[in-house]
Design an enzyme around this catalytic site. Structure first.
Site, mmCIF file in Angstrom:
data_model
loop_
_atom_site.group_PDB
_atom_site.id
_atom_site.type_symbol
_atom_site.label_atom_id
_atom_site.label_comp_id
_atom_site.label_asym_id
_atom_site.label_seq_id
_atom_site.Cartn_x
_atom_site.Cartn_y
_atom_site.Cartn_z
ATOM 1 N N PHE A 7 0.743 -1.303 -0.036
ATOM 2 C CA PHE A 7 -0.100 0.001 0.126
ATOM 3 C C PHE A 7 0.712 1.171 0.102
ATOM 4 C CE2 PHE A 7 -3.075 -2.880 1.702
ATOM 5 C CZ PHE A 7 -4.282 -2.710 1.262
ATOM 6 N N ASP A 8 0.532 2.209 -0.865
ATOM 7 C CA ASP A 8 1.070 3.531 -0.807
ATOM 8 C C ASP A 8 0.288 4.219 0.443
ATOM 9 O OD1 ASP A 8 2.222 6.024 -1.476
ATOM 10 O OD2 ASP A 8 0.211 6.692 -2.347
#
Length: 213
Positions: A7-8
């Site tokens: 995940f960013d």
């Protein structure tokens, strides 16, 4: 299909707009510069700081480094927590963990700040590793962070890994590492930007990420 989810952070797990825009305003004021519109400031969410100062303001490297220093004077004290978690993110992470998925963060934000933010919002326990850039701006390109994150989990089969983010940098970084990617539309990148970058999946809402397998 996917076992590992990268995940960013900014624009994907949390909405950091207030803290980031205030930090840029603080930095630009120190140079005596005119402050861009809020809308333009929001376009700076995602890329590495040095890249933004260089490409958006024409700074040389010494000015870029000074800009980053001033930005962080504000961000480290106030901007860090001028941030909100997107609705349904805790529920999404909880469900993925229940399904036996392994979750990591892969962000261009300094790792030190990323850990503090995720701990502050009680999200850090969902992630096996929180991977970000170094404070000296090394390992700041998204492909470098993703590569680093993959080493943390033993470089698994790339077909098992999905990168999730809201900007083209996430999609391009995934491609450079041979990964599939999902662009989310609740952050700061448009559908056009994400599709042009080559996103394999598009998730209009947080919970739509669960439909990808």
């Amino acid at each position: 299909m996917f076992k590992y989810y990268l995940f960013d952070l900014d624009g994907t797990l949390t909405d950091p707009a207030l803290g980031i825009t205030n930090s840029f305003i603080y930095a630009l004021k120190s140079f005596g510069m005119e402050i861009p519109s809020y809308e333009r400031l929001c376009t700076f969410i995602g890329p590495p700081l040095i890249q933004t100062f260089e490409t958006q303001f024409g700074f040389n490297m010494a000015q870029c480094q000074e800009g980053v220093k001033k930005y962080r004077e504000y961000f480290s004290q106030k901007g860090l927590f001028e941030n909100t978690v997107y609705d349904k993110i805790p529920e999404l992470l909880e469900e993925l963990k229940k399904q036996g998925k392994r979750l990591l963060v892969a962000t261009s934000k300094p790792e030190e700040y990323s850990v503090k933010i995720l701990e502050h919002f009680n999200l850090s326990s969902y992630f096996d590793f929180i991977c970000g850039s170094n404070m000296d701006e090394s390992r700041s390109k998204k492909e470098e962070v993703i590569e680093y994150a993959l080493t943390k989990i033993g470089n698994p089969c790339k077909d098992q890994v999905l990168m999730i983010g809201d900007r083209e940098y996430d999609i391009i970084g995934a491609k450079k590492n041979g990964l599939k990617s999902c662009g989310v539309l609740f952050g700061y990148g448009s559908k056009q930007e994400l599709e042009k970058a080559g996103a394999d999946f598009i998730a209009p809402t947080v919970m739509d990420i669960l439909k990808i397998n």
